[in-house]
Enzyme design. Sequence first.
Site: not given
Ligand code: AGP
Length: 611
Positions: A2, A27, A73, A99-100, A484, A488, A491, A507, A606
């Site tokens: 959060c 966040r 969140w 937050n937590g 990657e 992307k 996401e 395979h 994030k």
């Molecule tokens: C990637 O686009 C995502 N936001 C997510 O997979 C991110 O890479 C992952 O949560 C790791 O975050 P960090 O690099 O801040 O540790």
Amino acid sequence: MCGIVGYTGPREAYPIIIKGLKRLEYRGYDSTGVALQNGGLKVFKKKGKVAGLEDTIVGKDLHAHTGIGHTRWATHGEPSDINAHPHTSASGKLAIIHNGIIENYSQLKQELTNKGYSFKSDTDTEVLLNFIEEIKKNNKCDLEEAVRIALKRVTGAYVILLLDEDKPDTIIAARKGSPLVIGIGKGEHFLGSDASPMLEYTKEVVYVNDYELAIVKPDELILKNLGNAKLTPYIQKLDIELAAIEKGGYDHFMLKEIFEQPQTIYDCLRGRLDAVAGTITMSGIEQYAEQIRHAKRIVMVACGTSWHAALTAEYIFEELCRINVEVEYASEFRYRNPVIHRGDVIIAISQSGETADTLVAIENAKAKGAIILGVVNVVGSSIARASHGGAYTHAGPEIGVASTKAFTAQLAVLTMIALKIGHEKGVLDDDRYMHLLNELYEVPEKCAWVLKSKDHIKALAEKYKDARDFLYLGRGYNFPVALEGALKLKEISYIHAEGYPAAEMKHGPIALVDENLPVVFVATKDTYHDKVISNIQEIKARKGKVIAVITDGDEISKALCDDVIIVPEADEIMAPMLSVVPLQLLAYYIGVARGCDVDKPRNLAKSVTVE
Ligand code: AGP
């Protein structure tokens, strides 16, 4: 995951808090709320984004000089008006944002229920608040002491900010495992999950450490540990500008951050790589270079996109340093009880520096005597402070939830470390070393070249935006790039996509191929190129639609594929920093074409500060 904001001082608190929450919305953004000291506690909260809350409280009396705010969140209790923060205590005299995760909250809840407490929400946070109020009442003590006592009984991660109606200008804050920054102003203080809510008011900040508690008044900041001992705040000066956290004329932070990469990769090399003198200077690595050179193995620990950077680095380190590399998902590594020997080298990769699984994974390894080197973007973050040494990626604030510029900066840092160690070990002779140094130095310019294809990539996105599934394929250094690219797209556009080593297709996954399946190949010229060409032919033979990222001048691939995106010639070790960029843009434009919120994709946040 959060976002929390607090303010106490002479200014109007509400506008500062709301603007801060909007900056922290990356966040978490499923519900939000504020609590203001305005002749008693006034709480306004709602499911949804900050803008929605603003609309509902227009015209209300929002005057206050002290307040706290939260953007959520959800972990405990689904996103709803009642589960939104701030929560108020049974007496209504205390308010809290958190937050937590409080892991032992159900036990505490049972204790309180036995004492006659009832709860308005499903959250662990409301339980913690009433636990604090119970102690305050029983011990006839003030809020600060009640918080200190309560936190000794709590397990889990938290940043909490509390208000007490009886102390209208004071905010009590405490931290363990989640980030908290306090901004020092003249006769005022700002609190936030990071510096973005306070950047335009002050550059003087204190990063609060685990098990620390802060008593914050307009003209006073007291820092204590849970043992009630006073601590001297370590004030640091921020060197980021407000502009760095604004969109700068782009439609989205994600697009701005993709286009920042020529500069951010350069910033990453600056002051470290001297391609003329043939030197790489990384002070945070120097002191552990001996251990790295003699390491039998290096374990790289990360999550998500950072894990893909680790996987790419596995190829680079094994090639340039001849050291065995193991790449670990932090969430598995932390619970698997891995074999760690004293002196083992662990490289933790993280943009935010706050990802809980990565943080705990390295703390476990550290406890077994491993050396922890952090490759981190956020300065002063928990993983950076938990590491023995390491290197910052200097990519600047990354606001878009989908990581882009941090990935290429991570690759630049990891490549510099591998080049340094490989040359010092004598694995790399001077010619190859200088060749690769110059290749790395040319990456920023070549990246700018790639970005010129944005309109072409936008047209491809329009062509393929309605596909139900995508496959991403690559070999060698380009295999992690394929993973990657798939991440992307998932996401940002919510299209199902999978990344695979191209040869793995035969395979099983090749069964998915038909005329409706776009298959994205990362097929830049390298050691594996001929093999990749045959893999492309295998897909074409089954009517698959092939989009390929190819090297300038590669006419064979061009003739074979339905669509191509061209990148400049580069050494195969540097190519991932170039070939990922078209995949970032493809995902971005498909997401926009499908009307998705590309900066704040659903269900994501994030930095993942809970496990
Ligand atoms: C990637 O686009 C995502 N936001 C997510 O997979 C991110 O890479 C992952 O949560 C790791 O975050 P960090 O690099 O801040 O540790």
